[in-house]
Design an enzyme around this catalytic site. Structure first.
Site, PDB file in Angstrom:
ATOM      1  N   HIS A  49      45.226  12.368 103.758  1.00 16.62           N
ATOM      2  CA  HIS A  49      43.827  11.961 104.238  1.00 16.62           C
ATOM      3  C   HIS A  49      43.692  10.301 104.279  1.00 16.62           C
ATOM      4  O   HIS A  49      43.220  10.100 105.187  1.00 16.62           O
ATOM      5  CB  HIS A  49      43.061  12.481 103.411  1.00 16.62           C
ATOM      6  CG  HIS A  49      42.863  14.054 103.086  1.00 16.62           C
ATOM      7  ND1 HIS A  49      42.977  14.778 102.002  1.00 16.62           N
ATOM      8  CD2 HIS A  49      42.498  14.982 104.307  1.00 16.62           C
ATOM      9  CE1 HIS A  49      42.719  16.137 102.154  1.00 16.62           C
ATOM     10  NE2 HIS A  49      42.700  16.304 103.698  1.00 16.62           N
ATOM     11  N   LYS A  92      35.510  28.120 101.493  1.00 18.77           N
ATOM     12  CA  LYS A  92      36.859  27.841 100.976  1.00 18.77           C
ATOM     13  C   LYS A  92      36.881  27.957  99.562  1.00 18.77           C
ATOM     14  O   LYS A  92      38.025  27.930  98.875  1.00 18.77           O
ATOM     15  CB  LYS A  92      37.065  26.574 101.280  1.00 18.77           C
ATOM     16  CG  LYS A  92      37.985  26.341 102.873  1.00 18.77           C
ATOM     17  CD  LYS A  92      38.472  25.043 103.185  1.00 18.77           C
ATOM     18  CE  LYS A  92      39.595  25.268 104.195  1.00 18.77           C
ATOM     19  NZ  LYS A  92      40.308  23.920 104.436  1.00 18.77           N
ATOM     20  N   ARG A 104      49.137  17.891 111.403  1.00 21.81           N
ATOM     21  CA  ARG A 104      50.629  17.860 110.761  1.00 21.81           C
ATOM     22  C   ARG A 104      51.550  18.726 111.315  1.00 21.81           C
ATOM     23  O   ARG A 104      51.520  18.303 112.789  1.00 21.81           O
ATOM     24  CB  ARG A 104      50.604  18.473 109.288  1.00 21.81           C
ATOM     25  CG  ARG A 104      49.796  17.541 108.306  1.00 21.81           C
ATOM     26  CD  ARG A 104      49.437  18.198 106.973  1.00 21.81           C
ATOM     27  NE  ARG A 104      48.099  19.146 107.424  1.00 21.81           N
ATOM     28  CZ  ARG A 104      47.598  19.650 106.455  1.00 21.81           C
ATOM     29  NH1 ARG A 104      47.724  19.719 105.365  1.00 21.81           N
ATOM     30  NH2 ARG A 104      46.335  20.582 106.816  1.00 21.81           N
ATOM     31  N   SER A 144      46.417  19.992 100.453  1.00 17.26           N
ATOM     32  CA  SER A 144      45.584  19.832  99.228  1.00 17.26           C
ATOM     33  C   SER A 144      45.958  21.225  98.624  1.00 17.26           C
ATOM     34  O   SER A 144      45.930  21.367  97.505  1.00 17.26           O
ATOM     35  CB  SER A 144      44.096  19.991  99.553  1.00 17.26           C
ATOM     36  OG  SER A 144      43.694  18.788 100.373  1.00 17.26           O
TER      37      SER A 144
HETATM   38  P1  ADP Z   1      39.491  21.183 106.662  1.00 22.46           P
HETATM   39  O1  ADP Z   1      38.728  21.933 105.653  1.00 22.46           O
HETATM   40  O2  ADP Z   1      38.451  20.471 107.425  1.00 22.46           O
HETATM   41  O3  ADP Z   1      40.687  21.623 107.193  1.00 22.46           O
HETATM   42  P2  ADP Z   1      40.959  19.354 104.959  1.00 22.46           P
HETATM   43  O4  ADP Z   1      40.479  18.529 103.745  1.00 22.46           O
HETATM   44  O5  ADP Z   1      42.104  20.307 104.568  1.00 22.46           O
HETATM   45  O6  ADP Z   1      39.769  19.749 105.551  1.00 22.46           O
HETATM   46  O7  ADP Z   1      41.709  18.481 106.065  1.00 22.46           O
HETATM   47  C1  ADP Z   1      40.758  17.600 106.789  1.00 22.46           C
HETATM   48  C2  ADP Z   1      41.766  16.965 108.025  1.00 22.46           C
HETATM   49  O8  ADP Z   1      42.538  16.034 107.483  1.00 22.46           O
HETATM   50  C3  ADP Z   1      42.235  17.912 108.916  1.00 22.46           C
HETATM   51  O9  ADP Z   1      41.995  17.605 110.301  1.00 22.46           O
HETATM   52  C4  ADP Z   1      43.588  17.886 108.363  1.00 22.46           C
HETATM   53  O10 ADP Z   1      44.498  18.513 109.499  1.00 22.46           O
HETATM   54  C5  ADP Z   1      44.118  16.486 107.938  1.00 22.46           C
HETATM   55  N1  ADP Z   1      45.200  16.498 107.089  1.00 22.46           N
HETATM   56  C6  ADP Z   1      45.117  17.091 105.823  1.00 22.46           C
HETATM   57  N2  ADP Z   1      46.322  16.720 105.295  1.00 22.46           N
HETATM   58  C7  ADP Z   1      46.895  15.847 106.081  1.00 22.46           C
HETATM   59  C8  ADP Z   1      47.978  15.159 105.927  1.00 22.46           C
HETATM   60  N3  ADP Z   1      48.783  15.220 104.864  1.00 22.46           N
HETATM   61  N4  ADP Z   1      48.228  14.078 106.913  1.00 22.46           N
HETATM   62  C9  ADP Z   1      47.448  14.253 108.121  1.00 22.46           C
HETATM   63  N5  ADP Z   1      46.485  14.866 108.128  1.00 22.46           N
HETATM   64  C10 ADP Z   1      45.958  15.545 107.187  1.00 22.46           C
END
Ligand code: ADP
Length: 172
Positions: free
Chosen positions: A28, A52, A104, A142
């Site tokens: 992130h 979630k 990803r 996460s």
């Molecule tokens: P959501 O519930 O909106 O998917 P997340 O916190 O899981 O929330 O992810 C937010 C954004 O960050 C999404 O676009 C996700 O693809 C991206 N993301 C999550 N982990 C990574 C990572 N390791 N590298 C790049 N982008 C990521």
């Protein structure tokens, strides 16, 4: 010959990076730093996302993001805001012109593709910008970070020391 004078209106480019950030990972953080280069103001939207069933409460998730964006604030405007409800409404409310998402592996693609398409139908003036995950953070999710922490594993290469400490607190 008459020249037309075009008045160039310099509008501030506001980007919104939404997510659940449960918890915030180095993946992130990498997307935040790179998104910061594309705009004048970056808003990180922390979704309440009750469906979630997040491990961390909203305040904790906002604090974790606040902690890491502090250095970015030295060079630009950054806001961390919680939100609930339809993303496109929040984007409009913020005055943002782009939504930033991280991509990803292939698994992210279908869902993100659909979301971007639906959001475009709801408001065609707002662009979704995808940033490819850096190879070193590509596999960080996460959900897996929480699983490793729950089972007593070392998550130091996936999250900041602050988030690592919070995960330890949760699981001890
Ligand atoms: P959501 O519930 O909106 O998917 P997340 O916190 O899981 O929330 O992810 C937010 C954004 O960050 C999404 O676009 C996700 O693809 C991206 N993301 C999550 N982990 C990574 C990572 N390791 N590298 C790049 N982008 C990521």
């Amino acid at each position: 010959m008459r020249f037309r004078h075009y008045k160039r209106v310099m509008t501030k480019r506001i980007a919104l990076y939404p997510g659940t950030f449960d918890p915030m990972t180095l993946g992130h953080l990498d997307i935040m730093k790179r998104a910061a280069k594309l705009c004048d103001k970056l808003i990180i939207g922390v979704a309440i996302n009750r469906s979630k069933g997040p491990l961390f409460g909203l305040d904790d998730r906002v604090q974790m993001v606040e902690h890491v964006v502090a250095p970015l604030r030295e060079s630009m405007e950054v806001e961390v805001l919680p939100f609930e409800g339809l993303l496109i409404h929040f984007v409009e409310q913020c005055g943002a012109s782009m939504i930033v998402r991280g991509l990803r592996a292939v698994s992210d693609f279908e869902y993100e593709f659909q979301m971007a398409g639906m959001n475009d139908r709801l408001n065609p003036d707002i662009e979704t910008v995808f940033l490819m995950a850096d190879p070193q953070y590509q596999t960080i999710a996460s959900r897996l970070v929480k699983e490793i922490a729950r089972l007593g594993g070392d998550v130091s290469q996936f999250v900041t020391p602050e988030v690592e400490a919070r995960l330890k607190d949760k699981y001890t």
